[in-house]
Write an enzyme that holds these catalytic residues in place. Structure first.
Site, PDB file in Angstrom:
ATOM      1  N   CYS A 192       0.856  -1.188   0.000  1.00  0.00           N
ATOM      2  CA  CYS A 192       0.000   0.000   0.000  1.00  0.00           C
ATOM      3  C   CYS A 192       0.891   1.236   0.000  1.00  0.00           C
ATOM      4  O   CYS A 192       1.902   1.263   0.703  1.00  0.00           O
ATOM      5  CB  CYS A 192      -0.892  -0.019   1.231  1.00  0.00           C
ATOM      6  N   HIS A 204      -8.881  -3.891  -2.506  1.00  0.00           N
ATOM      7  CA  HIS A 204      -8.013  -3.048  -1.677  1.00  0.00           C
ATOM      8  C   HIS A 204      -8.507  -1.597  -1.690  1.00  0.00           C
ATOM      9  O   HIS A 204      -8.633  -0.965  -0.636  1.00  0.00           O
ATOM     10  CB  HIS A 204      -6.581  -3.161  -2.222  1.00  0.00           C
ATOM     11  N   GLU A 205      -8.801  -1.069  -2.881  1.00  0.00           N
ATOM     12  CA  GLU A 205      -9.225   0.328  -2.988  1.00  0.00           C
ATOM     13  C   GLU A 205     -10.616   0.533  -2.395  1.00  0.00           C
ATOM     14  O   GLU A 205     -10.862   1.552  -1.736  1.00  0.00           O
ATOM     15  CB  GLU A 205      -9.168   0.812  -4.435  1.00  0.00           C
ATOM     16  N   HIS A 264     -10.216   0.850   1.299  1.00  0.00           N
ATOM     17  CA  HIS A 264      -9.755   2.183   1.707  1.00  0.00           C
ATOM     18  C   HIS A 264     -10.928   3.121   1.913  1.00  0.00           C
ATOM     19  O   HIS A 264     -10.983   3.853   2.903  1.00  0.00           O
ATOM     20  CB  HIS A 264      -8.827   2.790   0.647  1.00  0.00           C
TER      21      HIS A 264
END
Length: 184
Positions: A104, A146-147, A150
């Site tokens: 990251c 993953h995004e 976030h």
């Protein structure tokens, strides 16, 4: 030479929020205004992602608490996927669960084995408000998950368990960028 047709060419590189920054653990707000400011944020996201040599970047990583992310990421067959999603929803994450190395830009230089599905589908909108659906497999599916994490206030370190998490937190504590604030 850069021109306006290359994503990020009109953007500015912004500082990245690092592990310990409260912005990384706060859920982001839905985008309501699809005007010029949103376009500037997307350009800045691309410029910052490319400057940091990443494959994806969420708006809260540059201090914008909005549900927006960009990507320029290959899948496992080396097919390049380039784009952005506004107000993304992870509508499908399925297939085989794989533990693979994940990093990251908010934890620079570190990575840990993180479990993710090998298939993901994200629905949302373009910067101009057009509906978009993005399908990902392999590494690109990992990027999409993953995004989306976030934007929900989750960093990959939150998904790492056991000795892998302990090792990652030790490494983060020793990293030159660590500010000594709370960790994930």
């Amino acid at each position: 030479m850069r021109n306006g047709s290359i994503p990020g060419s009109r953007g500015r590189v912004r500082p990245l929020a690092l592990l310990g920054d409260p912005a990384l653990h706060a859920p982001c707000e839905e985008v309501a205004d699809f005007g010029p400011e949103l376009g500037r944020i997307v350009e800045d996201l691309f410029a910052t992602m490319y400057a940091a040599k990443g494959v994806g970047l969420a708006a809260n990583q540059i201090g914008e608490p909005l549900r927006v992310f960009v990507y320029d990421c290959p899948d496992d067959e080396e097919v390049r996927h380039l784009g952005h999603v506004v107000n993304p929803r992870l509508v499908d994450a399925d297939g085989v669960v794989l533990r693979g190395p994940e990093g990251c830009l908010s934890l620079p230089g570190l990575e840990a084995g993180t479990e993710r599905y090998d298939h993901a589908v994200v629905e949302g909108f373009t910067v101009t408000g057009e509906p978009v659906t993005v399908h990902g497999t392999g590494f690109f599916a990992r990027c999409l998950q993953h995004e989306c994490d976030h934007l929900d206030g989750t960093v990959y370190a939150d998904r790492v368990k056991g000795w892998r998490r302990a090792r990652l937190m030790r490494q983060a504590g020793r990293a030159s960028w660590h500010r000594g604030t709370e960790t994930a």
